[in-house]
Structures are given as C-alpha cells and as structure tokens.
Scaffold this motif. Structure first.
Motif, PDB file in Angstrom:
ATOM      1  N   LEU A 110      -1.439   9.485  -1.576  1.00 49.25           N
ATOM      2  CA  LEU A 110      -1.290   8.072  -1.900  1.00 49.25           C
ATOM      3  C   LEU A 110      -2.301   7.721  -2.987  1.00 49.25           C
ATOM      4  N   ASP A 139      -4.053   6.596   4.356  1.00 53.71           N
ATOM      5  CA  ASP A 139      -4.507   6.678   2.968  1.00 53.71           C
ATOM      6  C   ASP A 139      -4.623   8.145   2.541  1.00 53.71           C
ATOM      7  N   ASN A 165       3.188   7.281  -3.304  1.00 48.65           N
ATOM      8  CA  ASN A 165       3.297   7.853  -1.967  1.00 48.65           C
ATOM      9  C   ASN A 165       4.034   9.182  -1.965  1.00 48.65           C
ATOM     10  N   ARG A 175       2.376   2.847  -3.287  1.00 47.87           N
ATOM     11  CA  ARG A 175       1.445   3.227  -4.346  1.00 47.87           C
ATOM     12  C   ARG A 175       1.318   4.753  -4.414  1.00 47.87           C
ATOM     13  N   TYR A 210      -1.518  11.649   8.776  1.00 49.53           N
ATOM     14  CA  TYR A 210      -0.780  10.404   8.929  1.00 49.53           C
ATOM     15  C   TYR A 210      -0.681   9.995  10.402  1.00 49.53           C
ATOM     16  N   GLU A 221       0.816  -1.217   0.000  1.00 50.13           N
ATOM     17  CA  GLU A 221       0.000   0.000   0.000  1.00 50.13           C
ATOM     18  C   GLU A 221       0.851   1.269   0.000  1.00 50.13           C
ATOM     19  N   GLN A 222       1.893   1.298   0.818  1.00 54.63           N
ATOM     20  CA  GLN A 222       2.690   2.513   0.955  1.00 54.63           C
ATOM     21  C   GLN A 222       3.683   2.711  -0.189  1.00 54.63           C
ATOM     22  N   GLN A 249      -1.501  12.987   4.056  1.00 57.74           N
ATOM     23  CA  GLN A 249      -0.972  11.937   3.192  1.00 57.74           C
ATOM     24  C   GLN A 249      -1.402  12.109   1.742  1.00 57.74           C
ATOM     25  N   SER A 302      -5.104   5.915  -3.547  1.00 56.96           N
ATOM     26  CA  SER A 302      -6.100   5.219  -2.726  1.00 56.96           C
ATOM     27  C   SER A 302      -7.423   5.043  -3.448  1.00 56.96           C
TER      28      SER A 302
END
Length: 507
Positions: free
Chosen positions: A389, A401, A375, A373, A406, A370-371, A387, A391
């Motif tokens: 990202l 997300d 970021n 993607r 964060y 996930e992190q 954040q 998502s």
C-alpha cells in the motif's frame, strides 16, 4: 544553485548466503552492501572488479560524517584545488559540519564544495541542515543558498556534472540538472522554461546541452522549518526521490550524464555557495536490492519476457498472465471487477521459504480512501497476505498498511518510501505444522521492508482475508490485483530453507 548568479531476531534464520562474483555493470546498476551494521558500500571505480559483499535483508544507517573531523571528505575550491582549505571554509565545530563559518572579507567569496571520497549507488541519504547568519558577495542580497550534489562525475568545477538537491530559502527540494545532465519527470507544464514537479502531471524528458543548467521546481506542498530541516534522498539506479521534512519534493527517472549514459552512481557533495550553513546527522543506508543467490529460484528477473513470466506464473484460472512486462518489471493489469480480480500465482508451490521481491506503487491523489492508495499484496502459500500500500508518512493502524500481515499484525514501524520509488520485501516464512490432519503449529513470518524488520517471527493464526484456506500442503506465491497498477521486479525464492521449529500452538 540559484538564478541570481549565472554559471561560469526470535526467528533465528540462517545467515543470508553470499552471492557470486559479479561484474561491474551489475554492481553499479543494482547492488550495494546491505549488511547489518556496515556502511553503505561505495560504488566501485571504473577499473575495479571485486567480490561483491554478502547481502542481508537488514540494513542500517551509517554515518558519513563522524562529528569529529572531515575523514572521508575532500574540499574543492576553484583557487586552491582539492584538499587545500587553510581558511576552514569547511570545518567541524560542536559536532556539526560548518560551511562558510569564516570571517567577512572584501570582495566576492568563491563557491566550492566538500566531496565524498567514495562513489555510491542505490542508497538513502539523510541529513539535517540549518542556516547560519552570514552571507557573502555575490549573494549578500539573495536568499541563502546551498545544495547536496549527487551522482557527481567528471572533473571538479563550480557546478560539476551532477544532479542537485537544492537547499535554498523558499526553495529547498528543487532539483537542478547541472552541466548538461538530463532527466525524465512528471511536471505541471512540459512546455515551461522552468519545470515544476507534479506527481500527476505530464511526462517530460529534458534535452539540456553540454554546460547548461536547468531547475525543476519542487512540489507545492513542501514546507521548510526555521531551525533544523531534515532531508532524505533516495537514489535507486538512475532514479531519484527528494524528500523535505517528510514531504515529497521532487522525483525523477532516467537520469542521464552529459554523454547520454545512465547516471546510477557517483560522489556526494555539500556546496559552499555564499551563505553560512551547518549540517549534522549525515548518514547513508543502502537499499535492500538483493541479488539472487546461486540456489534461488528466480521468478522474475531483469531479462524476463512475457514467455519467461508465463513459465513461472499463471492467472488465477491457470491461464497465461495478462499483466504487461517491460524491462524485467511486471505491472498489475486491473480487471476492473472486484469480484473477478486479475491476481497471478506461481505455477510451483512452496512450503518453508525465503522470498525477495521489489515493488513500486503508483502515486495516489489526496482524499482517496486508504485502501485505494496503491493497493496490492503478496500472499504466502496463497493464504497469508503481506500488504502492499502507499503508506508513506501515514499513521499505522488497522493492520492494513504497508508491512502489515493483513488483519493480524500492524508493522512495527513505518518503513515505507514514497510512491514511485522501488521498495523491497524480504520475508522468512515457515509454514504451519500439521499432524494427523490437525494443525500443531501456526505459520510464522519475519518481514523486512526496505531493509528494516517490521514483523519479527509473528504467528499467522489463520488465513487472511481472501486467502486460500489453511491446509497441510504447500501453496503458491500470489501477487494481488486490487485495482492499482503496482509494478514488481527482482522476485526470487529460496524454497525449503532450514528454519527452526517454533513453539507448538497452545491447545
């Protein structure tokens, strides 16, 4: 369009200020009303030069179809022209817009469309469609076919100069270039006669001649439903993203009219193309691309150069920025070393402020952590990360997300758009309050993502991970290098905005 027929809230901020009178070029290229509760404003006609409306960070979905009549729309049929539809090819029944809900007739049924009276730019269009039973010659033996035309320009004809969000049994989400329009996209095989969209493919720019037509087939993963299907179209300047039932179907940049000019605005149309279809919940929402008000400090503008960037930004050691800038967009240049990142920060420091920025995350392959993607993040005062990202379509959890503060607050909803689309943050920030070296009030923030409030006057109880320690002093705005080539544009700040005092922090 088908091959089968060849062409013939608690943080009560002061209202966001109005902007100055601006010219048509700017309005068409990047401005649409984002006032809460007001419909997406039509792009102005070519001869107009009007005051732009006040822009707000909160936008709203506004119906384009009222469920009662066809106000705001005009039919066009080749044999009858505009606004002459006695048979009711387009009509309203039971709150739905019915297309070709008519009696069978001998011979072929002519094609046509229902066209909005206004032109639009920088918007999200959302609607639902469902196939009905009837099909008509010359398409009786073919898959049911219709489509949403956007950026419709020029004279009326069966397939006017425009781009088409295809609605087709087995092919909803294809992107047609009609009557000599062109685009740039990433595709599986640039040399193929029929292109197929692939976010990780090779770039291609089409060169269709006048009156020609070409399809880009949708991505492999798209699935249609047997009953109502939901489509969303995101139009951002001369770029477009097509979404089917929450799945990215196609994406294009550098949309061009037959004369080579950029396609950034136009009318919308729903096709009648040989199959009965119903529509409902047709609505429009403006993208929150806010123009800087006169007293804003522009940190990154459309004409920014490397020299201009370095006048406002610096790397984490105080040196020049090493991120490339092109056409006013600044893109992260990853350092490749997580222990020595290539973050940038403003040369100035800020206390209370309102911040606007637009960003675009790159496509991420399935299976990535996930992190990993798309970021990045924006640090308020260098201390508190909001954040960034990829998502889109993800379940929000873990306070990490898009839209999250964060490690402290998840976004209240997932307002993310697909990667490759320009998205926006608008942030009202109130710094922590201090007295005699002791913190007496937490920092607080309200965050709007793509025109939707996702953080409502939340307390920022401490610095977030990798943020500078809290202190009784202003701090910079920081854009993070987290290994992804995230791009930024249209970044501006209103410092020392008069925000109300929050309640004191409990002892």
């Amino acid at each position: 369009m088908s091959h089968a027929f060849p062409p013939p809230t608690p943080l009560r901020c002061q209202p966001w200020p109005p902007i100055r009178r601006i010219g048509l070029g700017l309005l068409l290229g990047g401005t649409l009303s984002a006032c809460a509760g007001v419909s997406g404003t039509a792009a102005l006609p070519g001869s107009a030069d009007e005051l732009a409306p006040a822009l707000q960070p909160q936008t709203a979905w506004t119906p384009l179809f009222n469920g009662t009549d066809l106000s705001g729309w005009t039919s066009w049929l080749p044999s009858r022209g505009a606004g002459n539809d006695p048979e009711g090819v387009f009509k309203v029944q039971s709150g739905e817009l019915r297309v070709l809900d008519v009696a069978p007739a001998a011979g072929e049924r002519e094609f046509g469309y229902l066209l909005t009276d206004q032109r639009y730019t920088n918007y999200r269009l959302r609607l639902q469609y469902r196939w009905d039973q009837q099909k008509f010659a010359p398409r009786v033996a073919d898959a049911r076919d219709s489509g949403v035309l956007y950026h419709v320009t020029g004279p009326n004809r069966i397939w006017p100069a425009s781009a088409e969000f295809q609605i087709l049994e087995g092919g909803t989400g294809d992107l047609w270039q009609l009557s000599g329009t062109n685009l740039t996209a990433t595709v599986r095989d640039p040399g193929a006669k029929e292109l197929q969209y692939d976010p990780f493919g090779q770039p291609v720019t089409t060169s269709n001649g006048a009156d020609s037509y070409r399809r880009m087939v949708r991505a492999d993963s798209v699935q249609e439903l047997p009953d109502w299907n939901t489509l969303e179209l995101v139009v951002s300047g001369d770029e477009a993203t097509q979404i089917v039932n929450g799945q990215l179907a196609a994406q294009a940049t550098h949309l061009r009219a037959p004369d080579g000019s950029a396609l950034t605005a136009g009318r919308l149309a729903l096709q009648a193309e040989g199959a009965a279809v119903s529509y409902r919940d047709i609505e429009l929402r403006p993208l929150a691309y806010l123009t800087p008000p006169p007293d804003a400090q522009v940190l990154l503008g459309g004409s920014s150069t490397a020299q201009g960037v370095n006048s406002n930004w610096q790397d984490r050691r105080g040196g020049d920025v090493r991120w490339p800038v092109q056409d006013g967009a600044l893109t992260v240049q990853p350092s490749g070393n997580p222990q020595d990142t290539n973050d940038i920060r403003t040369r100035g420091s800020f206390g209370d402020f309102r911040l606007h920025l637009e960003f675009r995350v790159p496509a991420s392959r399935a299976g990535l952590a996930e992190q990993d993607r798309g970021n990045s993040g924006v640090y308020l005062q260098g201390r508190y990360e909001v954040q960034i990202l990829d998502s889109f379509g993800a379940k929000l959890e873990g306070q990490n997300d898009l839209g999250a503060v964060y490690g402290q607050h998840d976004a209240s909803s997932n307002a993310a758009l697909p990667s490759g689309t320009w998205q926006s943050y608008d942030i009202d920030f109130r710094a922590a309050r201090w007295e005699n070296g002791q913190k007496t009030g937490d920092a607080r923030a309200t965050v709007y993502l793509n025109g939707e409030k996702v953080q409502d006057d939340v307390a920022l109880s401490a610095s977030t991970l990798l943020g500078d320690p809290e202190a009784d002093s202003p701090g910079p705005i920081v854009l993070q290098d987290h290994g992804s080539k995230v791009s930024f544009r249209n970044v501006w700040v209103l410092p020392e905005t008069d925000l109300p005092s929050p309640p004191p922090t409990a002892p």
